[in-house]
Design an enzyme around this catalytic site. Structure first.
Site, PDB file in Angstrom:
ATOM      1  N   GLU A  75       7.528 -20.563 -19.987  1.00 31.49           N
ATOM      2  CA  GLU A  75       7.372 -19.207 -19.452  1.00 31.49           C
ATOM      3  C   GLU A  75       8.470 -18.285 -20.003  1.00 31.49           C
ATOM      4  O   GLU A  75       8.202 -17.136 -20.349  1.00 31.49           O
ATOM      5  CB  GLU A  75       7.391 -19.265 -17.907  1.00 31.49           C
ATOM      6  CG  GLU A  75       7.369 -17.930 -17.190  1.00 31.49           C
ATOM      7  CD  GLU A  75       6.151 -17.063 -17.470  1.00 31.49           C
ATOM      8  OE1 GLU A  75       5.211 -17.529 -18.121  1.00 31.49           O
ATOM      9  OE2 GLU A  75       6.163 -15.895 -17.046  1.00 31.49           O
ATOM     10  N   LYS A 127      -3.135  -5.764 -19.355  1.00 34.52           N
ATOM     11  CA  LYS A 127      -2.746  -6.426 -18.099  1.00 34.52           C
ATOM     12  C   LYS A 127      -3.777  -7.457 -17.684  1.00 34.52           C
ATOM     13  O   LYS A 127      -3.439  -8.495 -17.147  1.00 34.52           O
ATOM     14  CB  LYS A 127      -2.548  -5.365 -16.996  1.00 34.52           C
ATOM     15  CG  LYS A 127      -2.021  -5.934 -15.686  1.00 34.52           C
ATOM     16  CD  LYS A 127      -0.603  -6.479 -15.832  1.00 34.52           C
ATOM     17  CE  LYS A 127      -0.152  -7.256 -14.630  1.00 34.52           C
ATOM     18  NZ  LYS A 127       0.949  -8.175 -14.958  1.00 34.52           N
ATOM     19  N   LYS A 162       7.752 -14.900 -22.145  1.00 40.30           N
ATOM     20  CA  LYS A 162       8.277 -13.577 -21.759  1.00 40.30           C
ATOM     21  C   LYS A 162       8.973 -12.921 -22.946  1.00 40.30           C
ATOM     22  O   LYS A 162       8.790 -11.738 -23.198  1.00 40.30           O
ATOM     23  CB  LYS A 162       9.286 -13.669 -20.600  1.00 40.30           C
ATOM     24  CG  LYS A 162       8.769 -13.963 -19.217  1.00 40.30           C
ATOM     25  CD  LYS A 162       8.009 -12.845 -18.566  1.00 40.30           C
ATOM     26  CE  LYS A 162       6.558 -12.876 -18.922  1.00 40.30           C
ATOM     27  NZ  LYS A 162       5.646 -13.673 -18.169  1.00 40.30           N
ATOM     28  N   HIS A 210      11.988 -34.826 -31.704  1.00 39.05           N
ATOM     29  CA  HIS A 210      10.767 -35.171 -32.439  1.00 39.05           C
ATOM     30  C   HIS A 210      10.320 -34.037 -33.357  1.00 39.05           C
ATOM     31  O   HIS A 210       9.165 -34.001 -33.773  1.00 39.05           O
ATOM     32  CB  HIS A 210       9.651 -35.523 -31.446  1.00 39.05           C
ATOM     33  CG  HIS A 210       9.991 -36.715 -30.606  1.00 39.05           C
ATOM     34  ND1 HIS A 210       9.995 -37.997 -31.097  1.00 39.05           N
ATOM     35  CD2 HIS A 210      10.400 -36.806 -29.321  1.00 39.05           C
ATOM     36  CE1 HIS A 210      10.366 -38.837 -30.144  1.00 39.05           C
ATOM     37  NE2 HIS A 210      10.622 -38.131 -29.050  1.00 39.05           N
ATOM     38  N   ARG A 244       1.688   1.510  -5.908  1.00 41.07           N
ATOM     39  CA  ARG A 244       1.805   0.568  -4.794  1.00 41.07           C
ATOM     40  C   ARG A 244       0.465  -0.086  -4.450  1.00 41.07           C
ATOM     41  O   ARG A 244       0.407  -1.003  -3.630  1.00 41.07           O
ATOM     42  CB  ARG A 244       2.339   1.274  -3.548  1.00 41.07           C
ATOM     43  CG  ARG A 244       3.683   1.940  -3.749  1.00 41.07           C
ATOM     44  CD  ARG A 244       4.145   2.584  -2.465  1.00 41.07           C
ATOM     45  NE  ARG A 244       4.256   1.606  -1.400  1.00 41.07           N
ATOM     46  CZ  ARG A 244       5.293   0.808  -1.206  1.00 41.07           C
ATOM     47  NH1 ARG A 244       6.333   0.896  -2.005  1.00 41.07           N
ATOM     48  NH2 ARG A 244       5.305  -0.063  -0.223  1.00 41.07           N
ATOM     49  N   GLU A 270       6.378 -11.863 -25.738  1.00 39.08           N
ATOM     50  CA  GLU A 270       5.426 -10.783 -25.489  1.00 39.08           C
ATOM     51  C   GLU A 270       6.080  -9.412 -25.358  1.00 39.08           C
ATOM     52  O   GLU A 270       5.451  -8.422 -25.673  1.00 39.08           O
ATOM     53  CB  GLU A 270       4.533 -11.091 -24.278  1.00 39.08           C
ATOM     54  CG  GLU A 270       5.248 -11.147 -22.963  1.00 39.08           C
ATOM     55  CD  GLU A 270       4.323 -11.512 -21.812  1.00 39.08           C
ATOM     56  OE1 GLU A 270       3.131 -11.203 -21.865  1.00 39.08           O
ATOM     57  OE2 GLU A 270       4.826 -12.100 -20.830  1.00 39.08           O
ATOM     58  N   CYS A 320       0.881  -1.173   0.000  1.00 35.19           N
ATOM     59  CA  CYS A 320       0.000   0.000   0.000  1.00 35.19           C
ATOM     60  C   CYS A 320       0.909   1.211   0.000  1.00 35.19           C
ATOM     61  O   CYS A 320       2.105   1.112   0.227  1.00 35.19           O
ATOM     62  CB  CYS A 320      -0.842   0.057   1.267  1.00 35.19           C
ATOM     63  SG  CYS A 320      -1.864  -1.399   1.537  1.00 35.19           S
ATOM     64  N   TRP A 327      -3.857  -1.611  -1.215  1.00 30.81           N
ATOM     65  CA  TRP A 327      -3.836  -2.850  -1.993  1.00 30.81           C
ATOM     66  C   TRP A 327      -4.180  -3.917  -0.975  1.00 30.81           C
ATOM     67  O   TRP A 327      -3.356  -4.289  -0.146  1.00 30.81           O
ATOM     68  CB  TRP A 327      -2.450  -3.061  -2.581  1.00 30.81           C
ATOM     69  CG  TRP A 327      -2.379  -4.262  -3.452  1.00 30.81           C
ATOM     70  CD1 TRP A 327      -1.840  -5.473  -3.136  1.00 30.81           C
ATOM     71  CD2 TRP A 327      -2.859  -4.372  -4.790  1.00 30.81           C
ATOM     72  NE1 TRP A 327      -1.964  -6.321  -4.205  1.00 30.81           N
ATOM     73  CE2 TRP A 327      -2.580  -5.680  -5.227  1.00 30.81           C
ATOM     74  CE3 TRP A 327      -3.509  -3.494  -5.660  1.00 30.81           C
ATOM     75  CZ2 TRP A 327      -2.924  -6.129  -6.501  1.00 30.81           C
ATOM     76  CZ3 TRP A 327      -3.840  -3.953  -6.919  1.00 30.81           C
ATOM     77  CH2 TRP A 327      -3.542  -5.252  -7.331  1.00 30.81           C
ATOM     78  N   ASN A 384       0.775   0.095   6.081  1.00 30.82           N
ATOM     79  CA  ASN A 384       1.150  -0.706   4.918  1.00 30.82           C
ATOM     80  C   ASN A 384       1.832  -1.961   5.449  1.00 30.82           C
ATOM     81  O   ASN A 384       2.881  -1.863   6.079  1.00 30.82           O
ATOM     82  CB  ASN A 384       2.112   0.103   4.035  1.00 30.82           C
ATOM     83  CG  ASN A 384       2.823  -0.755   2.997  1.00 30.82           C
ATOM     84  OD1 ASN A 384       2.273  -1.748   2.549  1.00 30.82           O
ATOM     85  ND2 ASN A 384       4.026  -0.366   2.629  1.00 30.82           N
ATOM     86  N   GLY A 385       1.208  -3.115   5.243  1.00 29.51           N
ATOM     87  CA  GLY A 385       1.830  -4.348   5.742  1.00 29.51           C
ATOM     88  C   GLY A 385       0.766  -5.332   6.193  1.00 29.51           C
ATOM     89  O   GLY A 385      -0.413  -5.191   5.870  1.00 29.51           O
TER      90      GLY A 385
HETATM   91  C1  F6R Z   1       2.077 -13.004 -19.449  1.00 32.10           C
HETATM   92  C2  F6R Z   1       0.826 -12.525 -18.893  1.00 32.10           C
HETATM   93  C3  F6R Z   1      -0.443 -13.190 -19.312  1.00 32.10           C
HETATM   94  C4  F6R Z   1      -1.287 -13.495 -18.068  1.00 32.10           C
HETATM   95  C5  F6R Z   1      -2.654 -14.061 -18.480  1.00 32.10           C
HETATM   96  C6  F6R Z   1      -3.480 -14.461 -17.273  1.00 32.10           C
HETATM   97  O1  F6R Z   1       3.158 -12.282 -18.951  1.00 32.10           O
HETATM   98  O2  F6R Z   1       0.807 -11.613 -18.115  1.00 32.10           O
HETATM   99  O3  F6R Z   1      -0.191 -14.340 -20.030  1.00 32.10           O
HETATM  100  O4  F6R Z   1      -0.589 -14.408 -17.277  1.00 32.10           O
HETATM  101  O5  F6R Z   1      -3.350 -13.111 -19.221  1.00 32.10           O
HETATM  102  O6  F6R Z   1      -3.723 -13.374 -16.447  1.00 32.10           O
HETATM  103  P1  F6R Z   1      -4.202 -13.563 -14.970  1.00 32.10           P
HETATM  104  O7  F6R Z   1      -3.126 -14.250 -14.224  1.00 32.10           O
HETATM  105  O8  F6R Z   1      -4.462 -12.176 -14.469  1.00 32.10           O
HETATM  106  O9  F6R Z   1      -5.455 -14.396 -15.026  1.00 32.10           O
END
Ligand code: F6R
Length: 615
Positions: free
Chosen positions: A488, A610, A492, A511, A27, A495, A2, A75, A101-102
């Protein structure tokens, strides 16, 4: 995480606090509140939503006068984001007011005790418990506010950065810190308090950063008094001259939120453990599991539903659940699961993993599972999010807000929660001996420090990134627990740098993907010392004989792979099942640096959002 802000001095506190909260919104931003002392009384406004909502509310509902005040952008960690749970919180008398915050871990037992003594609580928060504990101590011991805060804090377990003031003595703010940041800005007979220096940087460059277990009494017309919380030892405030601009401060000095979040992982993983991982007591405590233990004990199967990075965390969890708890696991893309008429029974447990808690496909998968009477357990980061509310029970990751679109700390904290859950069930089911359980818990506790060490390879990774930044394709290979890490790593890179990348189980290479390998193809191989090491070494030899360029992530001290690979990045040694928490770090850093070198918008990659709240 927070954000907190406080002011005491000769200016109007309101604009300083509101602007400060806006700067601290990175935050946390699920609710916000402010308390101002106008010379006779405290005026308090708080609301679910962003600081902008708080601003509209305060400007139409309370007096904004006063040169003493505190504010908070939240948060949520305890209690969903709503008006009542927002900070600041009053004590029962209405005299004391706090921002925090905590997390106070032992708030439930303190709350019980205070309830017996007649205290009543409006909210579900640990913070309201703390302010009433301070009030109780102040009354019972007949001490000043500073002393009462000190005595109370010696009774709590957890993490905090707090600021408190007393309506009866409105010339001081008391602050304290353990585990969460707290800076004091020192002006000309005025003081600022904040989670970082961004709220006060335009007023003063002089700041004192409290150390853990320190508190300060900030009194107008006096020098700041610093003391240790545990004893009365006086600490001498180290006044620093800040030479930072605003942007740098909000990102904590990092160039991008993604990099900041990568570096936050040791702290984030610790926050995920907090109160749950109890090595000394030999137990894992998870309220959402304990309350439904029968369901978990009788589960015939676990079905994990998630998308993207969260799905990769689910794949790691599959290995952990099956290996330790001996429960069969299926990991499903939520988007496929929801449309394919899956077989779900009332003996299944559905674990839905989602950082945002708002992903439309994951939500739809939960609804389908609920219609078929399965028990749904949510693993979310955002407290009070739709998925967290829809699930029958769950566990938050407590990673703090993730602002960078590419998930980093969400991934490692999801794996952490799921590992805790798997070990807890394994123990309860008698699948783990006391000594093995203890060994695993102890090593989990070591992980944040080992992540810290893994981060030290950053300069080396930057050099590697320079060599591969112009690649068109990239292959990521791993086996066992590290196969999902390969997936993963590839995600990364794709994207944020827009380089085509694929993740594969290393043995699958022969294969098909092996046909792609030539001297242009960088292949990132996770080759840690445990789990199929020799077999991965053979895969590396196969790549080498086809002139592929090898970047290997190995356990520290490794010699064999070093002789074969073009580049070697070491991570600390750990138990195989915990290795994804370390091996993922260099891959996050590699994609970050390549994206920066390609001038990509790291925090907001093209075409991505996001949280994906549409199909
Ligand atoms: C990759 C990424 C996305 C999310 C996906 C699921 O870096 O951010 O692949 O992981 O859209 O999102 P959440 O976890 O919010 O359901």
């Amino acid at each position: 995480m927070c954000g907190i802000v406080g002011y005491i001095g000769h200016r109007e506190a309101y604009p300083i606090i509101i602007k400060g909260l806006q700067r601290l919104e990175y935050r946390g931003y699920d609710s916000a509140g402010i308390a101002l002392y106008d010379g006779t009384d405290i005026n308090l406004a708080k609301t679910k939503g962003k600081v902008e909502d708080l601003k509209s509310l305060s400007e139409t509902s309370i007096s904004l006068n006063g040169s003493l005040g505190i504010g908070h952008t939240r948060w949520a960690t305890h209690g969903v984001p709503n008006h009542v749970n927002s900070h600041p919180h009053y004590s029962n008398s209405g005299d004391l007011v706090i921002i925090h915050n905590g997390i106070i871990e032992n708030y439930e037992s303190i709350k019980k005790e205070l309830t017996k003594r007649g205290y009543v609580f409006e909210s579900d928060t640990d913070t309201e418990v703390l302010i009433n504990l301070i009030e109780e101590v102040k009354k019972k011991e007949d001490v000043k506010l500073g002393k009462a805060v000190q005595i109370a804090l010696n009774q709590v377990v957890g993490a905090y950065a707090i600021a408190v003031f007393d309506r009866q003595k409105p010339d001081e703010i008391v602050v304290a810190k353990l585990g969460s940041p707290l800076a004091i800005g020192i002006g000309d007979n005025e003081f600022f308090v904040a989670s970082d220096a961004s709220p006060f940087i335009e007023f003063t460059n002089n700041a004192v950063y409290l150390e853990d277990e320190e508190m300060a009494i900030i009194r107008l017309g006096k020098e700041i008094k610093l003391r240790k919380i545990q004893n009365d030892a006086i600490a001498y405030p180290m006044v620093q001259e800040l030479q930072l601009n605003l942007e740098e401060i909000e990102k904590g000095g990092y160039d991008h939120f993604m990099l900041k979040e990568i570096y936050e992982q040791p702290r984030a993983i610790k926050d995920t453990f907090r109160g749950r991982l109890r090595v000394a007591e030999g137990m894992v405590k998870m309220a959402g599991v304990d309350q439904n233990i029968e369901k978990f004990m009788n589960a015939k199967r676990i079905i994990i539903v998630a998308c993207g990075t969260s799905w990769h965390a689910g794949l790691v969890a599959e290995y952990i659940f099956e290996n330790f708890a001996r429960i069969p696991v299926e990991v499903e893309y939520a988007s496929e699961f929801r449309y394919r008429n899956p077989v779900i029974t009332r003996d299944d447990i559905i674990i839905a993993i989602s950082q945002s808690g708002e992903t439309a496909d994951t939500l739809a998968a939960i609804k389908l599972a609920k219609e078929r009477d399965a028990f749904v357990f949510g693993v979310c980061n955002v407290v009070g999010s739709t998925i967290a509310r829809e699930a029958h029970a769950g566990a938050y990751t407590h990673a703090g807000p993730e602002i960078g679109v590419a998930s980093t700390k969400a991934f490692t904290t999801q794996i952490t929660v799921l590992t805790l859950l798997a070990l807890k069930l394994a123990k309860q089911k008698g699948e783990l001996s006391d000594s093995k359980f203890h060994e695993l818990l102890t090593e989990m506790e070591n992980i944040p420090a080992k992540v810290e060490l893994a981060l030290e390879s950053n300069p080396l990774i930057e050099i590697i990134a320079e060599a591969y930044k112009d690649s068109n394709n990239c292959l990521y290979l791993g086996r066992g627990y590290n196969f999902p890490v390969a997936l993963e790593g590839a995600l990364k890179l794709k994207e944020i740098s827009y380089i085509h990348a694929e993740g594969y189980p290393a043995a699958e290479m022969k294969h098909g993907p092996i046909a792609l390998i030539d001297e242009q193809m960088p292949v990132i191989v996770i080759a840690t010392n445990n789990g199929h090491y020799e077999k991965v070494v053979s895969n590396i030899q196969e790549i080498k004989s086809r002139n592929g360029r090898i970047i290997a992530v190995v356990t520290e001290g490794d010699q064999q792979v070093r002789e074969l690979a073009d580049h070697v990045v070491e991570v600390p040694d750990t138990i195989e099942s915990l290795s994804p928490l370390l091996t993922t770090i260099p891959l996050q850093l590699l994609s970050y640096h390549i994206a920066v070198m390609r001038n990509c918008n790291v925090d907001q990659p093209r075409n991505l959002a996001k949280s994906v709240t549409v199909e």
